[in-house]
Structure formats: C-alpha cells, structure tokens
Design an enzyme around this catalytic site. Structure first.
Site, short mmCIF file in Angstrom:
data_model
loop_
_atom_site.label_atom_id
_atom_site.label_comp_id
_atom_site.label_asym_id
_atom_site.label_seq_id
_atom_site.Cartn_x
_atom_site.Cartn_y
_atom_site.Cartn_z
N SER A 183 0.79 -1.24 0.00
CA SER A 183 0.00 0.00 0.00
C SER A 183 0.83 1.29 0.00
CB SER A 183 -1.06 -0.03 1.10
OG SER A 183 -1.96 -1.09 0.87
N SER B 78 -0.27 -1.01 -7.55
CA SER B 78 -0.46 0.09 -6.61
C SER B 78 -0.11 1.39 -7.31
CB SER B 78 0.44 -0.07 -5.38
OG SER B 78 0.03 -1.13 -4.57
N HIS C 79 -5.19 0.57 -5.02
CA HIS C 79 -4.49 -0.69 -4.82
C HIS C 79 -5.38 -1.82 -5.34
CE1 HIS C 79 -1.43 1.37 -2.53
NE2 HIS C 79 -2.41 2.03 -1.94
#
Length: 347
Positions: free
Chosen positions: A66, A240, A254
């Site tokens: 992330s 991402s 994401h």
C-alpha cells in the site's frame, strides 16, 4: 504484493492518520524525517518503500503493501495483507516528540509535535483469523490504541455480519487550533467481486508490463486527469499507485486481481462539493459487484457545506444500506453500501 498460488491475499487495508497541531513544533515538521527513518518505522509494520515522489506540499511513497503520505503536520499510512500497522505508533510518537530519544537523535533538534487528531480505520477482513495481534479483532485494536490515545473511541458502521467499517477516533483539537486548521475530507471507494476482464490488466506473470502501460490501459490515468502519478505493477499480479492532484491532494489505488479474492481500493482527500461523478468514474473503471463508499469530512469542508453528497445510486448497482455518524463538531462519517442486483457478498 499478491500471491497467485496462495489461498488468497487480504486486500482490505488498515489505515492510520495522525494530524499534529499547526502552532507547535518545528516549521517543516514531518518533512524533517528522512526516508531512512521512515523505512525503519515501516519495518514495524512489515512493509518496504519501493517508490516515492515529492512536491512542496506532500511526499508520497509506494509501499510493498500500500502507501504512505507525509505532509508537514499530517501522516497517512495504509497497509494491506497481514501487516502490523499499529506497531508503528509507539516509535512514530517518539520520533515526533519534544523529548530526546533514539528515534529523533539524528535531528538537530526534536520536532516537538503534539497530536491533534488521530484515526484508525479498516473494512472488515476476509480472513480475520490470519491477522497478527492486535489486528485479529477490532476490540483488540481499540485496546491497543487507547494506550496511546487516551479518550479515543471505536465505532462500527454497517451490519456486523456483512460489509462494515471499523473506525477509531481520538480528537484533541482546541478552539485556538480549530480556527487555523484547513478543511478536511476523505473519500474512499472499496470494491470487490471485480470484472475479470478489467482485472486482466493487473496480471504480470512474465514481468513485461510497465506501470505506465497498466495505468494507461486500465483507464486509471483518466480518473483525476492532470495528476502526478507514481505506480508499481507486481509479479505475478497486483498493482499500486499514488497520485498527487493540484500538487497537494493525494489519491491512491491498490488492486488485488485474483478472481477468488479480487479487491480494489480508491482513496483521495481532494476537496469536492459532490463526489457522485468521481465515484461513477472509479466504479466504471473496475466494474465491481460489491462497492462500499465512505466519506469522512469536517464541518468546514466543501463536502459538508454541500451536505456530504454521495451517490444514492450507481449504474447497474443497488443501494443496500446507508449509515451516517456525527462525532460531534466537527466530524461526520457517511457510508453507502452498493451491490449488483444478482450479486451475493463473498464475506
């Protein structure tokens, strides 16, 4: 990021946001923390910085799980999978404090920052039993957080046995600070049961796809045109991206594309009077069967001024429920859950 041969990747992210008082501490605040120190902090969450871009107003980092966004007085950290996000909090509070310690010893002087607001949030997990402590249950996370943020409280929005949102808030805003704080609002669109055709963009078994190619071919670059974008495509699958809109506002996506656990998250703090058109663009890009939209806004934000406008309907989807919560001045949280007529929740 994703393991195509594994039992399933836990896409739903944990998110921590901490805002510090504008009037206290060194002017450049969190910008004085080096990338090396940020990585040492992220080691506690079991994730790694793999890319970054910086502007005068924001520093954004793509992580192995992330994203991280850093402003002078605000940090937003999102981690997915089985990361241990909350373990970052104790050393982060030391790194930003006024007292000398191992975490700020490399600085000429301590940052001297003081927490004004803190929130922790996440959607319900697909496999909570796989999460390490304290993330296995929300009550454990609350117990952990109240050790560091006294007076904070946990809330749950939505049905406990279906799609729901866990949210912890600790607010220490004083009247003298409220007058100088900038408006704040954050939109999140959480999607599952994604179109297999759309998800094909995010498989990269041979490692030949570039992040620029995937960002363009998937239509992600058209969601907020004109943004500065930093993206990563993973092997054998996963994607991402971080975007910076108008040099100040972040947005991030994401993607976990495997059919049995497909998941996409979108988030932005870009201010808008009405998010209906943006939500439509995001949903059209990924074509989910399940979609949860949340808006967190303070009273001075343009979204609140216009009544926190979120769509009541999305093309091809039906609203399942709508939940709102007022935390007292100045914060509101709104959640809307959508599903395709024939869809059944995987949770």
């Amino acid at each position: 990021m994703a393991d195509i041969n594994g039992p399933g990747f836990e896409g739903p992210e944990k998110k921590v946001e901490i805002d510090f008082k504008q009037r206290l501490g060194l002017k450049d605040g969190l910008f004085l923390i080096s990338d090396e120190t940020w990585q040492k902090l992220l080691d506690f969450a079991r994730c790694t910085i793999i890319g970054s871009k910086k502007s005068d107003n924001c520093r954004m980092y793509i992580l192995s799980e992330s994203s991280l966004f850093v402003y002078r007085r605000r940090v937003v950290i999102k981690t997915c999978g089985i990361t241990t996000l909350l373990d970052i909090i104790p050393p982060l509070l030391q790194a930003t404090s006024s007292a000398r310690n191992e975490w700020n010893a490399v600085l000429d002087e301590p940052l001297g920052l003081e927490t004004e607001y803190m929130s922790f949030s996440r959607k319900n997990f697909l496999w909570p039993e796989r999460q390490p402590k304290p993330h296995g249950a929300f009550h454990q996370e609350i117990d952990f957080l109240t050790k560091y943020f006294e007076g904070g409280s946990g809330y749950v929005l939505g049905p406990l046995n279906k799609e729901h949102w866990n949210f912890f808030l600790a607010d220490y805003t004083e009247e003298q600070d409220a007058a100088t704080n900038l408006p704040d609002q954050t939109l999140e669109v959480i999607m599952s049961g994604l179109s297999p055709e759309r998800m094909q963009h995010f498989f990269n078994a041979d490692g030949k796809k570039t992040s620029e190619q995937v960002t363009a071919d998937s239509g992600i670059d058209a969601i907020l045109p004109g943004s500065c974008i930093d993206a990563a495509v993973f092997e054998p699958c996963g994607y991402s991206m971080n975007g910076l809109f108008e040099d100040t506002y972040y947005w991030t996506i994401h993607v976990t594309p495997e059919d049995h656990c497909s998941y996409v998250s979108f988030e932005t703090n870009a201010p808008m009077d009405d998010y209906t058109e943006l939500v439509d663009r995001v949903v059209a890009t990924f074509e989910p069967t399940q979609c949860v939209v949340t808006l967190f806004a303070d009273d001075s934000s343009s979204a609140s001024q216009k009544g926190c406008a979120l769509p009541d309907s999305i093309s091809g989807m039906k609203k399942k429920h709508k939940t709102s919560y007022e935390f007292g001045a100045p914060y509101k949280l709104l959640l809307v859950d959508f599903a395709k007529e024939s869809a059944t929740s995987p949770l």
